[in-house]
Enzyme design. Structure first.
Site, PDB file in Angstrom:
ATOM      1  N   GLN A   1       0.675  -1.381   0.090  1.00 41.10           N
ATOM      2  CA  GLN A   1      -0.130   0.197  -0.042  1.00 41.10           C
ATOM      3  C   GLN A   1       0.668   1.287  -0.114  1.00 41.10           C
ATOM      4  OE1 GLN A   1      -2.262   0.795   3.679  1.00 41.10           O
ATOM      5  NE2 GLN A   1      -3.714   2.326   2.535  1.00 41.10           N
ATOM      6  N   HIS A   2       1.938   1.298   0.843  1.00 43.51           N
ATOM      7  CA  HIS A   2       2.778   2.310   0.889  1.00 43.51           C
ATOM      8  C   HIS A   2       4.253   2.169   0.373  1.00 43.51           C
ATOM      9  CE1 HIS A   2      -0.224   4.765   3.066  1.00 43.51           C
ATOM     10  NE2 HIS A   2      -0.404   3.703   3.978  1.00 43.51           N
ATOM     11  N   GLY A   3       4.592   0.882   0.050  1.00 48.03           N
ATOM     12  CA  GLY A   3       5.894   0.953  -0.336  1.00 48.03           C
ATOM     13  C   GLY A   3       6.033   0.728  -1.884  1.00 48.03           C
TER      14      GLY A   3
END
Length: 327
Positions: free
Chosen positions: A223-225
């Protein structure tokens, strides 16, 4: 390199703006130090103690680890390096693991010092966290011990792996197959803690390092990487190699492709963010489960990495119970 200054601005004055360092890591280099120091435009000599000790034969049984790093042979070689570099006004640098001897080498004139590498720093922090987690679990009357690891040295006694544990618990190497996720879920329901970390570095190397460090699970944060499916696949392989359970955080309940890819590539569980109602929760869960008994809508495909050990029927037939679905 020329983007900021242009051709003439960069190339015209760049000889002075490049640091040229030569690594000192062999016995021959020490033997020829005077000639090496006479080479024009050498800015810095960088001492690599590990390979230098090996090259000098100090790892061949004469010393117990890590006594070779304070041996008279290495000290003599280092003193020759310092003397030759000082005579030619050449800077001194070196690689160290940690900060224990930084003051000593600063006093000797080494002003360019590495205090480890990225994985060493991560591993050191991992040690501190594991010790704190053991203490916290004991304080909560839910004693937890990390999985066995041989890191960092893999020796005996004081040089054995970092394996903190509550009193009365011994951490032993795993002798059997990797624990299925259903057993992990059963342990959680029985009140036994399982500790892990999120991995955002899009690095299979980092994931593997932490998987071998004793955590129960690692979560690949898509999701964030900045992980694509190829990188995620390599990270999941690395986590499995280290014996930890793998989770993947996907984009949301409607990220069917992300959920499918993560599970097909071998993830043991899925974390689905941004759930706002029961319909979204049900949609996300459905993507994680095979349609046996109308449980879900996960596509069945063969062959794929998740089936490599058990085959199609062995994996797909029983995997609905072996996936941890978290919202």
């Amino acid at each position: 390199s020329m983007d900021k200054q242009g051709l003439l601005g960069y190339a015209g004055g760049n000889n002075d703006n490049v640091l040229i360092a030569l690594q000192v890591e062999t016995a021959d280099c020490i033997t020829n130090m005077e000639e090496i120091c006479a080479v024009p435009r050498v800015d810095l000599l960088f001492l690599g103690q590990n390979d230098l000790c090996v090259s000098m034969g100090l790892f061949d049984g004469k010393y117990d680890f890590p006594d070779m790093y304070k041996s008279p042979e290495l000290e003599a070689a280092t003193n020759k390096l310092i003397k030759c570099a000082t005579e030619k006004d050449i800077l001194l640098g070196m690689f160290q693991f940690g900060t224990d001897r930084v003051t000593e080498f600063l006093d000797k004139g080494f002003n360019f010092i590495s205090v480890g590498n990225d994985l060493h720093h991560a591993l050191t922090q991992n040690f501190a966290h594991k010790e704190a987690l053991v203490a916290a679990s004991v304080a909560a009357n839910k004693p937890w011990a990390p999985r066995h690891t041989n890191m960092p040295f893999g020796g005996a006694g004081a040089l054995a792996g970092h394996n903190p544990a509550p009193d009365g618990i011994t951490v032993e190497p795993s002798a059997g197959p990797v624990e299925p996720m259903k057993s992990v879920k059963d342990a959680l329901r029985a009140g036994k803690p399982k500790f892990g970390i999120f991995v955002n570095s899009h690095s299979p190397t980092v994931a593997e390092q932490f998987a071998h460090a004793g955590y129960d699970w690692l979560l690949v944060d898509c999701q964030h990487g900045p992980m694509d499916s190829i990188t995620m696949s390599a990270m999941l392989c690395a986590i499995q190699n280290g014996g930890a359970k793998s989770m993947v955080r996907v984009a949301g309940y409607d990220d069917r492709n992300g959920i499918q890819q993560a599970l097909d590539l071998g993830a043991d569980g899925i974390l689905i963010p941004y759930i706002n109602n029961a319909q979204e929760a049900a949609a996300g869960v459905s993507c994680c489960l095979y349609p046996f008994g109308k449980a879900g809508t996960r596509s069945v495909y063969f062959p794929q990495r998740s089936m490599n050990k058990q085959g199609l029927l062995g994996y797909a037939g029983g995997n609905n119970d072996n996936v941890l679905i978290a919202l």
